[in-house]
Motif scaffolding. Sequence first.
Motif, short mmCIF file in Angstrom:
data_model
loop_
_atom_site.label_atom_id
_atom_site.label_comp_id
_atom_site.label_asym_id
_atom_site.label_seq_id
_atom_site.Cartn_x
_atom_site.Cartn_y
_atom_site.Cartn_z
N GLU B 265 0.82 -1.21 0.00
CA GLU B 265 0.00 0.00 0.00
C GLU B 265 0.86 1.26 0.00
OE1 GLU B 265 -3.07 -0.35 2.93
OE2 GLU B 265 -3.50 1.80 2.82
N TYR B 266 1.91 1.24 0.83
CA TYR B 266 2.71 2.47 0.97
C TYR B 266 3.99 2.44 0.15
CZ TYR B 266 -0.48 3.96 4.54
OH TYR B 266 -1.61 4.37 5.18
N GLY B 267 4.36 1.29 -0.33
CA GLY B 267 5.51 1.22 -1.24
C GLY B 267 6.82 1.66 -0.62
N PHE B 268 7.31 0.93 0.36
CA PHE B 268 8.64 1.24 0.88
C PHE B 268 9.45 -0.05 0.95
CE2 PHE B 268 5.67 0.74 4.42
CZ PHE B 268 6.31 -0.20 5.23
N LYS B 269 10.75 0.10 1.22
CA LYS B 269 11.64 -1.06 1.27
C LYS B 269 11.53 -1.72 2.63
CE LYS B 269 15.20 1.42 -0.08
NZ LYS B 269 16.61 1.74 -0.29
N ALA B 270 11.40 -3.04 2.63
CA ALA B 270 11.22 -3.72 3.91
C ALA B 270 11.90 -5.08 3.91
CB ALA B 270 9.73 -3.90 4.20
N VAL B 271 12.37 -5.50 5.11
CA VAL B 271 12.84 -6.86 5.30
C VAL B 271 12.10 -7.45 6.49
CG1 VAL B 271 15.13 -6.30 4.45
CG2 VAL B 271 14.71 -6.32 6.88
N VAL B 272 11.92 -8.74 6.44
CA VAL B 272 11.26 -9.43 7.55
C VAL B 272 12.22 -10.46 8.10
CG1 VAL B 272 9.35 -10.87 8.27
CG2 VAL B 272 8.98 -9.08 6.59
N PHE B 273 12.45 -10.41 9.40
CA PHE B 273 13.25 -11.43 10.07
C PHE B 273 12.32 -12.49 10.61
CE2 PHE B 273 17.73 -9.99 10.90
CZ PHE B 273 17.71 -8.97 9.96
N GLY B 274 12.70 -13.73 10.44
CA GLY B 274 11.86 -14.82 10.95
C GLY B 274 11.13 -15.50 9.81
N ALA B 275 9.92 -15.02 9.54
CA ALA B 275 9.13 -15.48 8.39
C ALA B 275 9.01 -17.00 8.31
CB ALA B 275 9.72 -14.92 7.09
N ASN B 276 8.72 -17.62 9.44
CA ASN B 276 8.59 -19.08 9.45
C ASN B 276 7.47 -19.56 8.53
OD1 ASN B 276 10.27 -18.47 11.52
ND2 ASN B 276 9.56 -20.13 12.84
N GLU B 277 6.36 -18.83 8.54
CA GLU B 277 5.25 -19.22 7.67
C GLU B 277 5.23 -18.41 6.38
OE1 GLU B 277 2.02 -21.04 10.83
OE2 GLU B 277 1.57 -19.13 9.87
N GLY B 278 6.42 -17.92 6.03
CA GLY B 278 6.50 -17.12 4.81
C GLY B 278 6.01 -17.88 3.59
N TRP B 279 6.23 -19.16 3.56
CA TRP B 279 5.85 -19.97 2.39
C TRP B 279 4.36 -19.90 2.13
CZ3 TRP B 279 2.72 -24.36 3.14
CH2 TRP B 279 2.53 -24.74 4.49
N VAL B 280 3.56 -19.65 3.19
CA VAL B 280 2.11 -19.59 3.01
C VAL B 280 1.71 -18.35 2.22
CG1 VAL B 280 -0.10 -19.56 4.21
CG2 VAL B 280 1.84 -20.81 5.21
N VAL B 281 2.41 -17.24 2.52
CA VAL B 281 2.07 -15.97 1.86
C VAL B 281 3.20 -15.52 0.94
CG1 VAL B 281 0.45 -15.17 3.59
CG2 VAL B 281 2.88 -14.77 3.92
N ALA B 282 3.94 -16.49 0.41
CA ALA B 282 5.12 -16.17 -0.39
C ALA B 282 4.76 -15.26 -1.57
CB ALA B 282 5.78 -17.45 -0.89
N ASP B 283 3.61 -15.50 -2.18
CA ASP B 283 3.24 -14.68 -3.34
C ASP B 283 3.06 -13.22 -2.93
OD1 ASP B 283 1.17 -15.52 -1.75
OD2 ASP B 283 -0.32 -15.56 -3.38
N GLN B 284 2.40 -13.02 -1.77
CA GLN B 284 2.19 -11.64 -1.32
C GLN B 284 3.51 -10.97 -1.00
OE1 GLN B 284 -0.79 -11.38 1.84
NE2 GLN B 284 -1.67 -13.30 1.11
N LEU B 285 4.37 -11.71 -0.33
CA LEU B 285 5.69 -11.15 0.03
C LEU B 285 6.47 -10.82 -1.24
CD1 LEU B 285 6.66 -13.55 2.96
CD2 LEU B 285 6.01 -11.16 3.16
N GLY B 286 6.39 -11.71 -2.21
CA GLY B 286 7.11 -11.49 -3.46
C GLY B 286 6.61 -10.25 -4.18
N ARG B 287 5.30 -10.11 -4.23
CA ARG B 287 4.74 -8.95 -4.92
C ARG B 287 5.10 -7.65 -4.21
NH1 ARG B 287 0.46 -12.37 -6.27
NH2 ARG B 287 -0.72 -11.89 -4.38
N ALA B 288 5.16 -7.71 -2.88
CA ALA B 288 5.50 -6.50 -2.11
C ALA B 288 6.99 -6.18 -2.16
CB ALA B 288 5.04 -6.66 -0.67
N GLY B 289 7.79 -7.10 -2.72
CA GLY B 289 9.23 -6.86 -2.82
C GLY B 289 9.94 -6.93 -1.48
N ILE B 290 9.40 -7.73 -0.60
CA ILE B 290 9.99 -7.83 0.74
C ILE B 290 11.10 -8.89 0.72
CG2 ILE B 290 9.50 -8.56 3.11
CD1 ILE B 290 6.70 -7.42 2.74
N SER B 291 12.21 -8.58 1.41
CA SER B 291 13.26 -9.59 1.59
C SER B 291 13.01 -10.30 2.91
CB SER B 291 14.64 -8.95 1.64
OG SER B 291 14.78 -8.03 0.60
N CYS B 292 13.41 -11.57 2.95
CA CYS B 292 13.20 -12.34 4.17
C CYS B 292 14.52 -12.89 4.69
CB CYS B 292 12.25 -13.50 3.92
SG CYS B 292 10.55 -12.97 3.71
#
Lengths: 483, 490
Positions: B265-292
């Motif tokens: 929504e806001y379009g900024f650079k972000a990283v997420v530490f942890g992301a154990n269940e990242g695989w569930v929302v991998a598509d959303q994370l990918g589209r948002a350009g988030i690094s994990c």
Amino acid sequence: MGIVSSRLPLALLLAAAAGATARAADGDDRYVAIRCGKLITGTGDEKSGVTLLVKNGKVELIGEKIELPHPCEVIDAGGMVVMPGHIHAHSRLSLVDFQRPGMRADLKVADEFLPAPGAFTPALAAGFTTLQLVAPGSSGIPGRCMVVRTADGGDGLVIDDDGAIKAHLIAAAQDRRMLAEALTGAKREIEKRDKAKAEFEAKKKAAEEQKKKEEEAKKAQQQGAPQGQPQGQPQGQPGTPPGGPAPAPGGPKAGEPPAPPAGAKPEEKKEEAFQPPPIPPQLQPFVDLVEKKPGTSLFVKLGGATSYLHWLELHKEHEVAHVLYPEVIRAQGYPQAFSGVSGTDLHWIADKVGENKELVVLAPWTSYTQGSIDLVNVPAKFAAAGARVALTPFSDSTDALQSFRFQVAELVKAGMKRGDAIAALTKHAAEAIGVDAQLGTLEPGKEANLIVLTADPLDAQATLDQVLVGGRVAWTRGPKARS
Amino acid sequence: MRSMTRSLLLALAVAVTAAVPAPAQATFAEDAPKPAVPSGAKPDEKKPDEKKDEKKDEKKKDEKKDRWLAILNGDVHTLADGVLRGATVVCKNGKIHAIGQGLAAPAEAATIDATGMHVYPGLIAVNSGGVVGPEPVELTTDVFAYNMTFGLACGWTTVASGNSAGKLTYGTLDGLLLRNNLWLRMSYQSGDERRRVRDELEAAREFLRKKRLFDQLKAQQLPAEEPKPEGVNGEMLRLLSGGALARFDAFTAEDLGSIAKLVTEYGFKAVVFGANEGWVVADQLGRAGISCVITPMTARVERDARLNRPNGSTIENAALLWQHGVKVAVIPETPRLGSDGMIDRDLRTPTLEAALAVRGGLPREAAEAALTINAARVLGIDDRVGSIELGKDADLIVLDRELLDYESFVHYAVVNGRLAYDKDKEPLFRALRPRPSTYQEPKPVEPPKEEKKDEKKEEKPAEEKPADPPADAKPAEPPPEKKDEKKDGK
């Protein structure tokens, strides 16, 4: 470096404490001759079968055949070894240790110095004739050190009550900042003072010029119109401007000293002397340091090798006289990589320390290298690299003092050159506490603070026989004592 | 190959601007002075600049000599442009100066012969404790510490500590601090936190909109009132204008999904530490350009059957995220050195972590990137470190096998162009599969006269030769022979 005389009450008290030795009456020179089996002068010389003549507490002559003056005390150390008394560069003997964090360079050890009778006997009995009493604590800049004798040879105990500024550079995050602030603060004060002085002088000059002009004008007027009335005003004007604004650069301090409210004469006198703006007492020692005033230096306690790198960066900006006291970690117990007894890393900076010809005070120990049982002789490495190494006991405990010579001998066994070790006990030790002009070696003109040993100082069987301070016997081995 | 290069090296006495590539594969740092222009380039255009650069260099040299280091003939895994087999990496003053096959190193360079070995960019730990000091790292780090050697022996050359990134510059304080203020740490879990973050972002976005409008009007010289950033969180402004990187710590799919939504929504650079269940929302994370930043195998979280969606932990997490275009960095479970036991999951075993991701389906290259370039991206320091590219910091490790090979040992670690670790010299791993060190200290440059003869003799087989005089002679003037030679070459 003030050779104490200003603290008269304290000095009297000390004299009383040490058992007030009578001074030689004026005109009566007091001579002591010591016949030495071997004399280690500390300058690198070792002479056999010489006599050392002491006049009024100072070394007068060293020679094989000396004609002794008539009233002369003779000490026969024929089969023994005579050398300068040991110097302890980092002591708190007779003082209570406590923490004094923060920047307190305004405080002095001399202000807490009130030794009980016999307080220095443990040091004396181990052959120490000179101590540098350091400011307390293990952090910050706790104050100024002092240098004392362990016995009164006639000149009192105090050698220097205005000694080095002690500073710690262990946790660089705090300590380096504090030191940098102190040094930059001092520079700022100097700038401020110089600026004020320049302003003052400019004003003075301007005032003088104005005065001249006025006088010229007066002369012209006198020549033109020799009436009395117009003369009065111009005369009054030049008097007031220099009198009024001149003390202003001097700040508030300028106003305080005896300032008679009225009268032209005292005001003019005051105007001539420049009153520097007051310097905060905490920064005063650092101002002296930055201005390279003789006798001021920084005694810097370092942690490991990294803190020396931090010191180098500090020193790049602020070049000041200094003595370094890095922590030598003793090889003791099981070495462990991650906890427990850690190894040293000082040997990694030996080249740099040597390159910069640092004056380094070290504890006489060999160390483990990090995470191993490989031994490394840090003092030897530093000395071999070209640094001036002074050795000092690691604490004030009787054990540390008594085993000092033995520890030094162990370093020699572990590869330190004998010459370096002797220099570290004598010449360099005196340099490290800033008294090399009067102590440290046995040469004509220096104080006769010396010890008599039954054998070579590095020989484990050597026993201390006598200690002389100022040419007087301050300690003798008892008839039954074994050490 | 190697001996030939060596003889060339001696023969040519290539000095200041020495590294000369075989035209096909070699590349040069753009900011660094170029010794001889590769045959394809336009020599005439660049010459004036070259001269300037070289003169500058000469001035510098009066103060301090250039510091050269060359890693010869290794398999260079650039992590940016594939693998260069049997290539040489030349470092100058702490930066990568040239990479290529058949490069000649300058005569005064320190060298590491990496024939048959693998060269990688130094590994980057996105989190660490006890390797460098706590913040401020440049003041608290013990650069002679045992842990620093240990960290280097494990391949790390850069570690994040707190909010700063520090390098393992063994024995020197130069270039220790890489960057401060890596992230803007954000908490986006509870309802209150989410409301506050959204409010602040909204206010910041509103301000930026007004500001943009104002700028446009001003550009058209129309009357406008300048908006004031009162009550607007400055850090959020920095974030929205791309000047900061947001760091979240989140584990569940729900949290990750809402973070993805916020970032989209806001379009900024972000990283997420942890992301154990990242695989569930991998598509959303990918589209948002988030690094994990993930630990491929953590304490297992069983699937909760009551939730009507995929959940729980899986070893395929890294692979699935990568497949959806998420940049994945990997960090061991305990980000410290030296817990007990032989193979704990801590900073001593970086490659074990990456290998676990490979087991879950992550391609080998992506797993290598997870320890290097992607880790650099996560910290926002990929402009300086993370890959072997021209102009980047010369932080390199040399291994006897490929990075993820379980038998591999780090034999050399180079940080800022200085040898910081040599396995053969440190007691740590010296006794395990020993291999004599090939590191050679820089040698004094030999006199040039004789060598010029040799140079001409050897000219025929090689395609292009440098004719630069050695550093001591006249580094500033490009010699006249250079031009002739190029003509000859053509």
